[in-house]
Scaffold this motif. Structure first.
Motif, PDB file in Angstrom:
ATOM      1  N   LEU A  10      -5.966  10.261  -6.630  1.00 59.06           N
ATOM      2  CA  LEU A  10      -6.715   9.057  -6.963  1.00 59.06           C
ATOM      3  C   LEU A  10      -6.207   7.859  -6.167  1.00 59.06           C
ATOM      4  O   LEU A  10      -6.997   7.034  -5.685  1.00 59.06           O
ATOM      5  CB  LEU A  10      -6.600   8.778  -8.461  1.00 59.06           C
ATOM      6  CG  LEU A  10      -7.471   7.640  -9.014  1.00 59.06           C
ATOM      7  CD1 LEU A  10      -8.952   7.978  -8.864  1.00 59.06           C
ATOM      8  CD2 LEU A  10      -7.124   7.386 -10.475  1.00 59.06           C
ATOM      9  N   ALA A  11      -4.903   7.763  -6.003  1.00 60.25           N
ATOM     10  CA  ALA A  11      -4.323   6.655  -5.238  1.00 60.25           C
ATOM     11  C   ALA A  11      -4.783   6.710  -3.783  1.00 60.25           C
ATOM     12  O   ALA A  11      -5.137   5.675  -3.186  1.00 60.25           O
ATOM     13  CB  ALA A  11      -2.803   6.704  -5.323  1.00 60.25           C
ATOM     14  N   HIS A  36      -1.248   4.566   0.445  1.00 56.90           N
ATOM     15  CA  HIS A  36      -0.586   5.527   1.311  1.00 56.90           C
ATOM     16  C   HIS A  36       0.638   6.095   0.589  1.00 56.90           C
ATOM     17  O   HIS A  36       1.532   5.341   0.187  1.00 56.90           O
ATOM     18  CB  HIS A  36      -0.173   4.856   2.621  1.00 56.90           C
ATOM     19  CG  HIS A  36       0.587   5.749   3.548  1.00 56.90           C
ATOM     20  ND1 HIS A  36       0.088   6.940   4.012  1.00 56.90           N
ATOM     21  CD2 HIS A  36       1.829   5.628   4.085  1.00 56.90           C
ATOM     22  CE1 HIS A  36       0.975   7.510   4.800  1.00 56.90           C
ATOM     23  NE2 HIS A  36       2.049   6.749   4.853  1.00 56.90           N
ATOM     24  N   LEU A  37       0.679   7.411   0.434  1.00 59.78           N
ATOM     25  CA  LEU A  37       1.796   8.061  -0.243  1.00 59.78           C
ATOM     26  C   LEU A  37       2.943   8.282   0.735  1.00 59.78           C
ATOM     27  O   LEU A  37       2.737   8.794   1.838  1.00 59.78           O
ATOM     28  CB  LEU A  37       1.363   9.399  -0.843  1.00 59.78           C
ATOM     29  CG  LEU A  37       0.182   9.364  -1.815  1.00 59.78           C
ATOM     30  CD1 LEU A  37      -0.047  10.738  -2.430  1.00 59.78           C
ATOM     31  CD2 LEU A  37       0.401   8.325  -2.899  1.00 59.78           C
ATOM     32  N   VAL A  38       4.125   7.900   0.346  1.00 57.59           N
ATOM     33  CA  VAL A  38       5.310   8.095   1.186  1.00 57.59           C
ATOM     34  C   VAL A  38       6.297   8.976   0.441  1.00 57.59           C
ATOM     35  O   VAL A  38       6.298   9.053  -0.791  1.00 57.59           O
ATOM     36  CB  VAL A  38       5.961   6.757   1.569  1.00 57.59           C
ATOM     37  CG1 VAL A  38       5.001   5.921   2.400  1.00 57.59           C
ATOM     38  CG2 VAL A  38       6.414   5.986   0.339  1.00 57.59           C
ATOM     39  N   MET A  47      -6.169   2.134 -14.450  1.00 60.97           N
ATOM     40  CA  MET A  47      -5.069   1.603 -13.643  1.00 60.97           C
ATOM     41  C   MET A  47      -5.571   1.096 -12.292  1.00 60.97           C
ATOM     42  O   MET A  47      -5.226  -0.010 -11.860  1.00 60.97           O
ATOM     43  CB  MET A  47      -4.021   2.704 -13.434  1.00 60.97           C
ATOM     44  CG  MET A  47      -2.747   2.248 -12.776  1.00 60.97           C
ATOM     45  SD  MET A  47      -1.672   3.642 -12.382  1.00 60.97           S
ATOM     46  CE  MET A  47      -1.802   4.619 -13.875  1.00 60.97           C
ATOM     47  N   ILE A  48      -6.404   1.881 -11.640  1.00 64.02           N
ATOM     48  CA  ILE A  48      -6.933   1.492 -10.335  1.00 64.02           C
ATOM     49  C   ILE A  48      -7.818   0.256 -10.463  1.00 64.02           C
ATOM     50  O   ILE A  48      -7.731  -0.689  -9.673  1.00 64.02           O
ATOM     51  CB  ILE A  48      -7.716   2.659  -9.704  1.00 64.02           C
ATOM     52  CG1 ILE A  48      -6.769   3.850  -9.431  1.00 64.02           C
ATOM     53  CG2 ILE A  48      -8.390   2.211  -8.421  1.00 64.02           C
ATOM     54  CD1 ILE A  48      -5.676   3.572  -8.434  1.00 64.02           C
ATOM     55  N   LYS A  63       0.792  -1.216   0.000  1.00 60.91           N
ATOM     56  CA  LYS A  63       0.000   0.000   0.000  1.00 60.91           C
ATOM     57  C   LYS A  63       0.835   1.282   0.000  1.00 60.91           C
ATOM     58  O   LYS A  63       0.275   2.365  -0.182  1.00 60.91           O
ATOM     59  CB  LYS A  63      -0.926   0.008   1.235  1.00 60.91           C
ATOM     60  CG  LYS A  63      -2.055  -1.016   1.173  1.00 60.91           C
ATOM     61  CD  LYS A  63      -3.092  -0.633   0.135  1.00 60.91           C
ATOM     62  CE  LYS A  63      -4.282  -1.573   0.184  1.00 60.91           C
ATOM     63  NZ  LYS A  63      -5.321  -1.199  -0.794  1.00 60.91           N
ATOM     64  N   ASN A  64       2.137   1.201   0.224  1.00 57.59           N
ATOM     65  CA  ASN A  64       2.963   2.398   0.321  1.00 57.59           C
ATOM     66  C   ASN A  64       3.513   2.776  -1.047  1.00 57.59           C
ATOM     67  O   ASN A  64       4.378   2.090  -1.592  1.00 57.59           O
ATOM     68  CB  ASN A  64       4.114   2.183   1.310  1.00 57.59           C
ATOM     69  CG  ASN A  64       3.628   2.090   2.743  1.00 57.59           C
ATOM     70  OD1 ASN A  64       2.464   2.364   3.021  1.00 57.59           O
ATOM     71  ND2 ASN A  64       4.512   1.722   3.646  1.00 57.59           N
ATOM     72  N   LEU A  65       3.014   3.874  -1.602  1.00 50.69           N
ATOM     73  CA  LEU A  65       3.400   4.306  -2.942  1.00 50.69           C
ATOM     74  C   LEU A  65       4.397   5.449  -2.897  1.00 50.69           C
ATOM     75  O   LEU A  65       4.222   6.415  -2.134  1.00 50.69           O
ATOM     76  CB  LEU A  65       2.162   4.766  -3.734  1.00 50.69           C
ATOM     77  CG  LEU A  65       1.476   3.741  -4.635  1.00 50.69           C
ATOM     78  CD1 LEU A  65       0.860   2.636  -3.805  1.00 50.69           C
ATOM     79  CD2 LEU A  65       0.431   4.414  -5.503  1.00 50.69           C
TER      80      LEU A  65
END
Length: 265
Positions: free
Chosen positions: A27-28, A34-36, A91-92, A5-7
């Motif tokens: 969107l993510a 979760h954006l890192v 993509m999603i 989940k960590n993008l």
């Protein structure tokens, strides 16, 4: 895929690219990712920009084995990019509906002058940096195979066989065959220097040693994918398939040979 989940988004840091990537980030997050901001925290690396950006993403993130890499193109599809920036919902949905699969690509391990190795996904090239040929002794494992004189040599992976290698009439190799291909750049063949004169393919357990003969042209350019290495002196370049593979998240319906057909036929 659910546990990852960590993008981490890799892209050229310009205002234009920030505007392009921001909707993708939003969107993510909406879909639970979760954006890192640190590559050390990431288990998915999303490259935005094209095949060159994808190669840079690998290099800047250290060719991590414990990450999934995803390529998103800002224009048309490439060999490493299965999505375009205008195809965000697709993509999603592909992730959620398990329309994706992980493909593992061979990587070259390159050591120059016995220093710490670097890695290449496409190819390693060695070229003269002046308008003059140079000489390379080519050794396969411990066998002195040939002495080359010319402009240089390219050693490519199967996925890299469609890049620089193909432009010098190298063969296109299926990426399911772990191997490396050696192609010549403008070789001289005469009574003094004799080479095979055609590309050849080495199996996964082979080691290739390129020994630069010190005859005054001792500073060739060493290229690792789309980046030139800052080396002042190169005596020997040892190349083999690395004991790691890069995991790339791809559409099941977009195979390597479909890409070859789309790009070249």
């Amino acid at each position: 895929m659910i546990s990852r989940k960590n993008l981490y988004f890799f892209f050229k840091q310009t205002p234009e690219m920030q505007d392009i990537v921001t909707p993708l980030k939003n969107l993510a997050e909406v879909h639970g990712f979760h954006l890192v901001h640190s590559i050390k925290e990431a288990n998915i690396v999303v490259s935005v920009g094209g095949d060159n950006a994808f190669l840079q993403a690998l290099r800047k993130t250290g060719f991590r084995e414990d990450c999934l890499y995803i390529g998103v193109n800002t224009d048309q599809l490439g060999f490493y990019t299965d999505f375009t920036i205008n195809d965000q919902e697709r993509m999603i949905q592909a992730m959620k509906n398990e329309e994706l699969e992980v493909r593992r690509y061979p990587v070259l391990e390159v050591s120059v002058n016995n220093e710490k190795p670097i890695f290449c996904l496409n190819e390693c090239s060695i070229r003269s940096n002046v308008i003059k040929t140079f000489v390379i002794d080519v050794v396969i494992d411990d066998f002195a195979f040939e002495t080359f004189r010319g402009d240089g040599m390219i050693v490519s992976t199967p996925t890299g066989s469609t890049a620089y290698n193909k432009s010098v009439r190298g063969a296109v190799i299926d990426p399911t065959l772990p191997s490396m291909q050696v192609s010549e750049l403008a070789s001289l063949n005469n009574n003094q220097y004799r080479t095979l004169g055609s590309p050849f393919v080495l199996g996964p357990d082979r080691t290739l040693l390129l020994k630069v003969v010190q005859d005054g042209n001792d500073h060739p350019i060493i290229g690792a994918d789309n980046e030139a290495l800052s080396l002042r002196h190169a005596k020997n370049i040892r190349i083999k398939l690395a004991d790691r593979q890069i995991k790339v998240l791809k559409l099941k319906t977009n195979s390597f040979w479909q890409k070859v057909q789309r790009n070249f036929l």
